[in-house]
Write an enzyme that holds these catalytic residues in place. Structure first.
Site, PDB file in Angstrom:
ATOM      1  N   TYR A  52      38.093  13.546   6.163  1.00 39.82           N
ATOM      2  CA  TYR A  52      37.748  12.148   6.409  1.00 39.82           C
ATOM      3  C   TYR A  52      36.277  12.019   6.817  1.00 39.82           C
ATOM      4  CZ  TYR A  52      38.101   7.288   7.638  1.00 39.82           C
ATOM      5  OH  TYR A  52      37.898   5.927   7.653  1.00 39.82           O
ATOM      6  N   TYR A  77      44.634   2.641   9.820  1.00 36.88           N
ATOM      7  CA  TYR A  77      45.343   2.803   8.551  1.00 36.88           C
ATOM      8  C   TYR A  77      46.826   2.740   8.874  1.00 36.88           C
ATOM      9  CZ  TYR A  77      40.994   4.577   6.476  1.00 36.88           C
ATOM     10  OH  TYR A  77      39.706   4.714   6.007  1.00 36.88           O
ATOM     11  N   LYS A 116      35.733   7.102   0.128  1.00 40.77           N
ATOM     12  CA  LYS A 116      34.915   8.218  -0.374  1.00 40.77           C
ATOM     13  C   LYS A 116      33.947   7.891  -1.492  1.00 40.77           C
ATOM     14  CE  LYS A 116      36.461  11.209   2.369  1.00 40.77           C
ATOM     15  NZ  LYS A 116      35.583  11.379   3.510  1.00 40.77           N
ATOM     16  N   HIS A 119      31.659   5.654  14.648  1.00 42.10           N
ATOM     17  CA  HIS A 119      33.091   5.714  14.966  1.00 42.10           C
ATOM     18  C   HIS A 119      33.491   7.170  15.123  1.00 42.10           C
ATOM     19  CE1 HIS A 119      34.791   1.564  13.711  1.00 42.10           C
ATOM     20  NE2 HIS A 119      33.617   1.451  14.287  1.00 42.10           N
ATOM     21  N   PRO A 174      40.335   3.796  -3.113  1.00 39.66           N
ATOM     22  CA  PRO A 174      39.500   3.545  -1.933  1.00 39.66           C
ATOM     23  C   PRO A 174      40.093   4.002  -0.597  1.00 39.66           C
ATOM     24  CG  PRO A 174      40.448   1.499  -2.752  1.00 39.66           C
ATOM     25  CD  PRO A 174      40.804   2.553  -3.743  1.00 39.66           C
TER      26      PRO A 174
HETATM   27  P1  RFL Z   1      27.702   1.167  -8.610  1.00 39.36           P
HETATM   28  O1  RFL Z   1      27.571   0.726  -7.189  1.00 39.36           O
HETATM   29  O2  RFL Z   1      28.754   0.575  -9.447  1.00 39.36           O
HETATM   30  O3  RFL Z   1      26.278   0.899  -9.282  1.00 39.36           O
HETATM   31  C1  RFL Z   1      26.083   0.990 -10.678  1.00 39.36           C
HETATM   32  C2  RFL Z   1      24.944   0.051 -11.059  1.00 39.36           C
HETATM   33  O4  RFL Z   1      24.682   0.165 -12.468  1.00 39.36           O
HETATM   34  C3  RFL Z   1      24.444  -1.127 -12.981  1.00 39.36           C
HETATM   35  N1  RFL Z   1      24.709  -1.086 -14.433  1.00 39.36           N
HETATM   36  C4  RFL Z   1      23.740  -1.134 -15.387  1.00 39.36           C
HETATM   37  N2  RFL Z   1      22.413  -1.213 -15.288  1.00 39.36           N
HETATM   38  C5  RFL Z   1      21.692  -1.256 -16.452  1.00 39.36           C
HETATM   39  N3  RFL Z   1      22.268  -1.250 -17.672  1.00 39.36           N
HETATM   40  C6  RFL Z   1      23.609  -1.179 -17.819  1.00 39.36           C
HETATM   41  N4  RFL Z   1      24.181  -1.170 -19.027  1.00 39.36           N
HETATM   42  C7  RFL Z   1      24.418  -1.097 -16.632  1.00 39.36           C
HETATM   43  N5  RFL Z   1      25.751  -1.024 -16.391  1.00 39.36           N
HETATM   44  C8  RFL Z   1      25.916  -1.023 -15.066  1.00 39.36           C
HETATM   45  C9  RFL Z   1      25.407  -2.020 -12.203  1.00 39.36           C
HETATM   46  O5  RFL Z   1      25.009  -3.378 -12.233  1.00 39.36           O
HETATM   47  C10 RFL Z   1      25.305  -1.401 -10.815  1.00 39.36           C
HETATM   48  O6  RFL Z   1      24.279  -2.004 -10.038  1.00 39.36           O
HETATM   49  O7  RFL Z   1      27.851   2.748  -8.735  1.00 39.36           O
HETATM   50  P2  RFL Z   1      27.281   3.940  -7.801  1.00 39.36           P
HETATM   51  O8  RFL Z   1      25.795   3.749  -7.551  1.00 39.36           O
HETATM   52  O9  RFL Z   1      27.772   5.181  -8.423  1.00 39.36           O
HETATM   53  O10 RFL Z   1      27.969   3.736  -6.368  1.00 39.36           O
HETATM   54  C11 RFL Z   1      29.357   3.912  -6.227  1.00 39.36           C
HETATM   55  C12 RFL Z   1      29.920   2.983  -5.136  1.00 39.36           C
HETATM   56  O11 RFL Z   1      29.474   1.655  -5.379  1.00 39.36           O
HETATM   57  C13 RFL Z   1      31.459   3.027  -5.079  1.00 39.36           C
HETATM   58  O12 RFL Z   1      31.924   4.349  -5.259  1.00 39.36           O
HETATM   59  C14 RFL Z   1      32.019   2.506  -3.725  1.00 39.36           C
HETATM   60  O13 RFL Z   1      31.745   1.160  -3.537  1.00 39.36           O
HETATM   61  C15 RFL Z   1      33.539   2.746  -3.629  1.00 39.36           C
HETATM   62  N6  RFL Z   1      34.148   2.205  -2.396  1.00 39.36           N
HETATM   63  C16 RFL Z   1      34.016   2.855  -1.187  1.00 39.36           C
HETATM   64  N7  RFL Z   1      33.285   3.968  -1.077  1.00 39.36           N
HETATM   65  C17 RFL Z   1      33.092   4.580   0.138  1.00 39.36           C
HETATM   66  O14 RFL Z   1      32.414   5.623   0.194  1.00 39.36           O
HETATM   67  N8  RFL Z   1      33.621   4.067   1.314  1.00 39.36           N
HETATM   68  C18 RFL Z   1      34.365   2.930   1.297  1.00 39.36           C
HETATM   69  O15 RFL Z   1      34.751   2.474   2.364  1.00 39.36           O
HETATM   70  C19 RFL Z   1      34.622   2.293   0.020  1.00 39.36           C
HETATM   71  N9  RFL Z   1      35.352   1.181  -0.035  1.00 39.36           N
HETATM   72  C20 RFL Z   1      34.886   1.016  -2.436  1.00 39.36           C
HETATM   73  C21 RFL Z   1      35.491   0.524  -1.223  1.00 39.36           C
HETATM   74  C22 RFL Z   1      35.023   0.287  -3.622  1.00 39.36           C
HETATM   75  C23 RFL Z   1      35.744  -0.880  -3.629  1.00 39.36           C
HETATM   76  N10 RFL Z   1      35.818  -1.587  -4.865  1.00 39.36           N
HETATM   77  C24 RFL Z   1      35.473  -2.956  -4.997  1.00 39.36           C
HETATM   78  C25 RFL Z   1      35.930  -0.835  -6.107  1.00 39.36           C
HETATM   79  C26 RFL Z   1      36.217  -0.622  -1.208  1.00 39.36           C
HETATM   80  C27 RFL Z   1      36.384  -1.327  -2.409  1.00 39.36           C
HETATM   81  C28 RFL Z   1      37.242  -2.585  -2.361  1.00 39.36           C
HETATM   82  C1  PHB Z   2      36.021  -0.888   4.027  1.00 43.86           C
HETATM   83  O1  PHB Z   2      35.603  -1.197   5.169  1.00 43.86           O
HETATM   84  O2  PHB Z   2      35.742  -1.552   3.018  1.00 43.86           O
HETATM   85  C2  PHB Z   2      36.865   0.302   3.863  1.00 43.86           C
HETATM   86  C3  PHB Z   2      37.095   1.134   4.958  1.00 43.86           C
HETATM   87  C4  PHB Z   2      37.881   2.253   4.821  1.00 43.86           C
HETATM   88  C5  PHB Z   2      38.467   2.545   3.606  1.00 43.86           C
HETATM   89  C6  PHB Z   2      38.236   1.720   2.497  1.00 43.86           C
HETATM   90  C7  PHB Z   2      37.433   0.589   2.635  1.00 43.86           C
HETATM   91  O3  PHB Z   2      39.262   3.630   3.502  1.00 43.86           O
END
Ligand code: RFL
Ligand code: PHB
Length: 391
Positions: free
Chosen positions: A386, A201, A298, A72, A294
């Site tokens: 971004y 957005y 990031k 994109h 979110p």
């Molecule tokens: P994770 O992915 O939470 O992984 C941590 C892992 O540790 C395990 N764990 C354990 N394992 C062993 N023993 C224990 N006691 C443990 N406790 C926990 C868990 O099961 C898990 O597998 O952390 P990590 O690796 O730091 O990654 C971070 C990302 O997952 C997170 O920052 C993103 O998903 C945030 N996020 C977004 N980030 C972006 O860069 N771009 C996006 O578009 C974006 N959109 C989002 C998001 C997060 C969202 N939610 C649900 C919070 C959109 C949403 C809706």
């Molecule tokens: C997503 O596709 O989950 C998404 C995209 C952009 C954002 C947050 C989440 O800023």
């Protein structure tokens, strides 16, 4: 069991760290409490910064991303009956973002790890870590019904926001910063082709909306809702109607495509930073150390940047015996973390409607967006953040 680097958590941070260490010949073991299917299905991020894409390519997990990821080159801001596209490459010296779901990044990393990587144990729940002050830490975990231990040189706490690693740091050695937001996101997945659309957005008097996608056939959409909202309150019709209103263009020329909703969930919004990111031989990375709202897309990208910095520091120590990069790990990551927290908070408060918002806040939000639409300098500041600061 014994290893150089004991990695708690098999999310993006832990899996990428393991990959980077393995390629450099540093031993490690990954302990993940959930099963493989759960880890690979968890719906989360969708947008990869340029630096994240380059990192994944550089460590051998770029093939499917290059085939299936959607590059994109712009994002659209909708506000006050206006639509403004921010062109990323022209404002950032050629940088852009790629839409490729976190589920797919995790699948690619898990497949490679199981094929030729160091051990990755699913269903291995870490209960605690001892000896982080001594330099000979031990991870205590349960696996297949048995209590087990893993003795390590260092422990990488990559276990996400609810993990146990961060709790090992005594309160006297830590500072935490928390910002809660008085609204949440209702996120839906829908079997609706997103066509050639870029991410949209929208700031609207009824609340924020975001139009994103997971693949050419699947859309991902978000609506600002009050905290405590039950997703069951939102029928499909209500979701689509609200999205149509909030995402509408001034000329009415853009039409929201509707279709079956296959999943829905409500996510709260908060920023959280734990300082420092190192305590003795425990190093925190990713959501274990920080959470951003979110809106800026990031969180995953920050987790990747931490894993790259941590791998470089551990490989440097392995090769030279010097702890110089480990000693600066926390400070150098935190500089980037705070820049990102700042940007994600700014996007959040500029695009959402606060429950107590009055006309003054309306005006300042619109002025900030107008500035991006009319000043190349303001647009470049937005685009650089971004598309992502260089790793
Ligand atoms: P994770 O992915 O939470 O992984 C941590 C892992 O540790 C395990 N764990 C354990 N394992 C062993 N023993 C224990 N006691 C443990 N406790 C926990 C868990 O099961 C898990 O597998 O952390 P990590 O690796 O730091 O990654 C971070 C990302 O997952 C997170 O920052 C993103 O998903 C945030 N996020 C977004 N980030 C972006 O860069 N771009 C996006 O578009 C974006 N959109 C989002 C998001 C997060 C969202 N939610 C649900 C919070 C959109 C949403 C809706
Ligand atoms: C997503 O596709 O989950 C998404 C995209 C952009 C954002 C947050 C989440 O800023």
């Amino acid at each position: 069991m014994r290893t150089c680097v004991g990695i708690i958590g098999g999310g993006p941070a832990g899996l990428l760290l393991a990959r980077l260490l393995h390629r450099a010949g540093v031993d490690c073991v990954v302990l993940e409490r959930r099963d493989r299917d759960h880890v690979e299905r968890r719906q989360r991020a969708g947008v990869l910064e340029q630096g994240t894409v380059d990192t994944l390519r550089g460590c051998g997990v770029g093939a499917r991303l290059d085939r299936e990821g959607l590059p994109h080159h712009g994002v659209e801001l909708r506000f006050d009956g206006r639509a403004h596209r921010v062109d990323l490459p022209s404002l950032t010296g050629g940088r852009s973002v790629t839409v490729y779901a976190q589920t797919e990044v995790v699948k690619d990393l898990v497949a490679l790890q199981l094929a030729d990587g160091p051990p990755l144990l699913f269903g291995a729940e870490v209960r605690g870590v001892t000896g982080v002050e001594s330099g000979a830490p031990v991870i205590h975990f349960t696996h297949e019904g048995r209590e087990r231990t893993l003795s390590c040189g260092v422990v990488a706490g990559c276990d996400g926001f609810h993990g146990v690693a961060r709790r090992t740091v005594p309160a006297r050695a830590a500072r935490t910063y928390v910002q809660e937001y008085p609204y949440s996101w209702l996120g839906v997945l829908a079997d609706v082709p997103a066509g050639d659309d870029e991410l949209i957005y929208a700031r609207h008097a009824e609340g924020f909306a975001l139009h994103s996608m997971r693949s050419p056939a699947v859309s991902r959409l978000y609506l600002q809702v009050p905290n405590g909202t039950d997703p069951a309150e939102w029928s499909e019709q209500r979701v689509w109607d609200a999205l149509s209103i909030r995402l509408a263009t001034p000329d009415g020329g853009w039409e929201l495509r509707r279709g079956p909703i296959t999943a829905r969930s409500v996510t709260g919004m908060r920023a959280f930073v734990h300082e420092p990111m190192r305590y003795g031989s425990l190093l925190l990375a990713g959501d274990a150390a920080h959470i951003v709202p979110p809106t800026g897309a990031k969180g995953l990208n920050l987790a990747v940047a931490d894993a790259v910095a941590l791998a470089a520091a551990l490989v440097h120590r392995h090769r030279t015996g010097s702890t110089a990069l480990l000693d600066t790990y926390s400070d150098s990551c935190l500089r980037r973390v705070w820049q990102t927290v700042r940007f994600a908070s700014w996007m959040t408060t500029t695009l959402h409607r606060h429950p107590d918002q009055g006309p003054f806040e309306d005006r300042t939000q619109l002025a900030a967006l107008d500035r991006i639409a009319t000043s190349k300098t303001a647009a470049a500041e937005f685009a650089e953040n971004y598309a992502g600061l260089p790793i």
